[in-house]
Design an enzyme around this catalytic site. Sequence first.
Site, PDB file in Angstrom:
ATOM      1  CB  SER A  52      48.253  17.263  15.318  1.00 15.89           C
ATOM      2  OG  SER A  52      48.550  16.459  16.431  1.00 15.89           O
ATOM      3  CE1 TYR A 189      53.807  21.018  16.894  1.00 16.81           C
ATOM      4  CE2 TYR A 189      53.508  19.104  18.293  1.00 16.81           C
ATOM      5  CZ  TYR A 189      53.002  20.016  17.402  1.00 16.81           C
ATOM      6  OH  TYR A 189      51.685  19.937  17.022  1.00 16.81           O
ATOM      7  CB  ALA A 192      55.602  23.474  23.561  1.00 14.11           C
ATOM      8  CD  GLU A 193      51.938  18.843  21.622  1.00 16.95           C
ATOM      9  OE1 GLU A 193      52.380  17.674  21.581  1.00 16.95           O
ATOM     10  OE2 GLU A 193      51.093  19.276  20.830  1.00 16.95           O
ATOM     11  CE1 TYR A 213      46.491  13.082  18.710  1.00 17.27           C
ATOM     12  CE2 TYR A 213      47.594  10.989  18.347  1.00 17.27           C
ATOM     13  CZ  TYR A 213      47.296  12.275  17.940  1.00 17.27           C
ATOM     14  OH  TYR A 213      47.791  12.745  16.753  1.00 17.27           O
TER      15      TYR A 213
END
Length: 242
Positions: A52, A189, A192-193, A213
């Site tokens: 990020s 957002y 899109a991921e 992550y």
Amino acid sequence: MPFPPETTWPGESGRGGSEVGSPGDGVFEASPFTRACELLVERGDHALIGISAGNGYFSQRRLAQIIDWTGHRFASVDLLYADLHLDTMYRACGDDAAQAARRASRALRDVRRRVRRAMEADSDVPARVRALALSETVDLPGYRTALARIDRELAEDPTVLRACEEHVRTIVGDGPGPAGARFAAGMAYLRAELPFLLSTPEVLSVPTSVCCYHELLPLLVELEGDTSCIRPGQGHLVLRPR
């Protein structure tokens, strides 16, 4: 992959798999989301590192450590940084258009520099390692196919839509700016991921993939027990500093 402002994620991990070992174990605790995810880690085809922009967790040193850990366990590693919708997120948090554009440009410049230097620092890992901007992938056939399917699921499956909405609400919380604008920007957002969170093998044409992550994504918690939208071969791993 969360949103640009630094965020504390819910501290949930290790719901399905056990801790796995690898070079760098003194640095990270690795907890697969499910037993199936653990098997994909053991298989070791591909790791996706979601980064990020604007998140101070991803320092050059931390990125080098992540590359070292994944690079000794997976055949290939992609570091994906989100460069879409950043200005929209900043505007939703109260910046004017010029401020948002400057912040987004600065954040992306910074994350590209950190990724490049981290890759140079750990150039001796066995894996093939590359850096990707999200904008570089949106025209890939696999990305377009995955996104079209996800859009259908969002329109037709209330469980998937609710999971995404709750994910965004958890992240954007009570931050600055109008709540409706923050939520709309967060949904754009996240959308899109989603091809990478749910279908990286399809997007990047790899046999299997594990998204890594440092916290368990709220979306996965919401989808637990109803994961039909997560494509075969897609895994998730919480790779948390000790």
